[in-house]
Design an enzyme around this catalytic site. Structure first.
Site, short mmCIF file in Angstrom:
data_model
loop_
_atom_site.label_atom_id
_atom_site.label_comp_id
_atom_site.label_asym_id
_atom_site.label_seq_id
_atom_site.Cartn_x
_atom_site.Cartn_y
_atom_site.Cartn_z
N LYS A 135 26.81 25.72 40.99
CA LYS A 135 27.00 26.52 42.21
C LYS A 135 27.89 25.78 43.20
O LYS A 135 28.89 26.33 43.69
CB LYS A 135 25.65 26.83 42.86
N ASP A 154 24.27 32.16 43.69
CA ASP A 154 23.25 31.75 44.65
C ASP A 154 22.10 32.76 44.58
O ASP A 154 22.05 33.60 43.67
CB ASP A 154 23.85 31.64 46.05
#
Length: 228
Positions: A135, A154
């Site tokens: 991420k 996310d």
């Protein structure tokens, strides 16, 4: 909200997952034309730090913390040599501050020592940095360097991709693999940013506003939510 809506009979029944993902992407472009990274930063290392801080914390909160943090420690060298207790105090309100401060300092020390104080541009190298998973790597590569190496997953992207029926997985890496197959590479980060905006505005975790959602007819779970 202004997006062109295709009838349910056309979309959910006749479009393939890839076609549906592309239609969702097209609508998101209309809904959030100016969507961009919500974190404030001036350099790649500042974006890296801000993204580490954003774990289990809102971007809004991170943006309240980073002005003082970056004024005191503006670059990798200063963060690498910072007093750890002072660093912890500066990031305390983002939660899990001891672990975050430790990772930020360790990552910056590695950046200084192994990468000549420059945040690397390769995912493989970014993942070697303490506190950095895909991420964070995707965010840094996309917004600091303009490199679409993957799809940022996310909590919003995870939730909405599941609700939209584009993945059955809960693991962010597996979700990313599913989305990569459905979306063109130049739009990987565009998808994430706009889906995040939609998650904040409409498709919230506890109370999705399906009645005002321009993706409703494309969403397998929308009808269930609106009738519950």
């Amino acid at each position: 909200m202004g997006a062109k809506v295709i009838p349910v009979s056309v979309t959910r029944k006749s479009l393939s997952p890839k076609q549906r993902a592309l239609e969702i992407l097209a609508r998101l472009r209309v809904l959030y034309p100016d969507a961009t990274c919500s974190l404030n930063y001036s350099t790649p290392v500042q974006l890296l730090v801000a993204t580490i801080l954003s774990a289990q914390c809102t971007d809004e909160r991170v943006n309240k913390v980073t002005p003082a943090l970056f004024a005191r420690f503006p670059d990798a060298a200063s963060l690498a040599n910072a007093d750890l207790e002072e660093l912890e105090n500066l990031v305390r309100s983002t939660g899990f501050y001891r672990n975050k401060a430790k990772n930020i300092q360790a990552a910056c020390r590695m950046i200084v020592k192994e990468f000549d104080s420059v945040v690397p541009k390769e995912m493989e190298l970014l993942l070697k940095l303490p506190g950095v998973a895909r991420k964070t790597g995707n965010v840094v590569l996309a917004h600091a360097y303009g490199i679409n190496a993957g799809v940022t997953v996310d909590t919003h992207v995870k939730r909405l991709s599941q609700r939209l029926g584009l993945t059955k997985f809960s693991d962010p890496v597996r979700i990313e693999q599913d989305l990569i197959k459905l979306l063109p590479q130049p739009d990987w980060e565009n998808w994430s940013i706009r889906l995040i905006y939609h998650g904040r505005a409409i498709c919230k975790a506890r109370s999705p506003n399906c009645g005002d959602c321009d993706l409703y007819d494309l969403c397998p779970t929308g009808k269930k939510n609106i009738n519950s």
